[in-house]
Scaffold this active site. Sequence first.
Site, mmCIF file in Angstrom:
data_model
loop_
_atom_site.group_PDB
_atom_site.id
_atom_site.type_symbol
_atom_site.label_atom_id
_atom_site.label_comp_id
_atom_site.label_asym_id
_atom_site.label_seq_id
_atom_site.Cartn_x
_atom_site.Cartn_y
_atom_site.Cartn_z
ATOM 1 N N PRO A 1 -0.301 0.397 2.466
ATOM 2 C CA PRO A 1 0.525 1.795 3.064
ATOM 3 C C PRO A 1 1.148 1.358 4.569
ATOM 4 O O PRO A 1 0.992 0.376 5.117
ATOM 5 C CB PRO A 1 -1.049 2.122 3.674
ATOM 6 N N PHE A 2 2.196 2.084 5.406
ATOM 7 C CA PHE A 2 3.113 1.340 6.075
ATOM 8 C C PHE A 2 3.709 -0.476 5.872
ATOM 9 O O PHE A 2 3.698 -0.227 7.297
ATOM 10 C CB PHE A 2 2.189 1.591 7.873
ATOM 11 N N ARG A 3 3.905 -0.093 4.891
ATOM 12 C CA ARG A 3 4.600 -1.675 4.903
ATOM 13 C C ARG A 3 3.768 -3.010 5.802
ATOM 14 O O ARG A 3 4.032 -4.018 5.790
ATOM 15 C CB ARG A 3 6.101 -1.670 5.949
ATOM 16 N N LEU A 4 2.474 -2.961 5.316
ATOM 17 C CA LEU A 4 1.226 -4.135 5.813
ATOM 18 C C LEU A 4 0.718 -4.545 4.313
ATOM 19 O O LEU A 4 -0.566 -4.041 4.048
ATOM 20 C CB LEU A 4 0.572 -2.994 6.408
ATOM 21 N N HIS A 5 1.576 -4.634 3.667
ATOM 22 C CA HIS A 5 1.635 -5.138 2.337
ATOM 23 C C HIS A 5 0.489 -6.636 2.544
ATOM 24 O O HIS A 5 0.507 -7.769 3.443
ATOM 25 C CB HIS A 5 2.732 -5.561 1.503
#
Length: 212
Positions: A187-191
């Site tokens: 989530p939130f591009r916190l890959h």
Amino acid sequence: MSDPSIRPQSELTAGDFTAAQNPFALFAEWLAEATRSEPNDPNAMALATVDADGLPDVRMVLMKGYDEHGFVFYSHIASQKGRELADNPKAALLFHWKSLRRQVRIRGTVTPVTEAEADAYFATRPKQAQIGAWASRQSQPLESRFAFEQAIAKVAARHLVGEVPRPPGWSGWRITPSRIEFWHDRPFRLHDRIEFRRDTPDHPWTKTRLYP
Ligand SMILES: Cc1cc2nc3c(=O)[nH]c(=O)nc-3n(C[C@H](O)[C@H](O)[C@H](O)COP(=O)(O)O)c2cc1C
């Protein structure tokens, strides 16, 4: 519409893949999950090569085998990709499993498979696909669909009975990886990203976690 990037974590993100020590074992796990989740072709991968001017080229192919020695696909040696690989036997691969929100990114050197391997795989193809391999002059200009159908009919007539041998020039390549990166959406591009590297196939892998 709600922002898809703030969806809850799926059960697929449970279990920390970043703890993996062997990239081939992790690849096997992810491919098995993709085989269950993807609507078709979980073994489809983008294959990137470069031409003689250094201009990159990319297209999809099907991965037809893999092991510690590398990832194998089949095609025509006179195709655009075949010519590019003859000039510069290095390639990158990308698997993207959309429904799992995962990608696997691979770079390495390329060697032709053995004649015996190519024969063995060609023999497993449906007869129509074998005939098509004889009739197609892959990546060459084609005057019309009709011209292709005529070529297919001619080859089919020659092989009404018996096995279709592998055409000269139809073969496979193995990409031996020096780098394999596993990426999983968070989530939130916190890959999450982990990269395995090795200098040569004889060296052990080193693993690094990367910022997203
Ligand atoms: C999902 C998918 C799988 C494909 N698999 C192969 C394959 O295994 N081998 C192949 O030669 N072409 C395959 N193709 C076609 C290639 O993408 C490409 O059009 C063709 O190989 C010619 O590429 P080239 O002109 O760069 O050599 C596939 C296409 C798609 C969309």
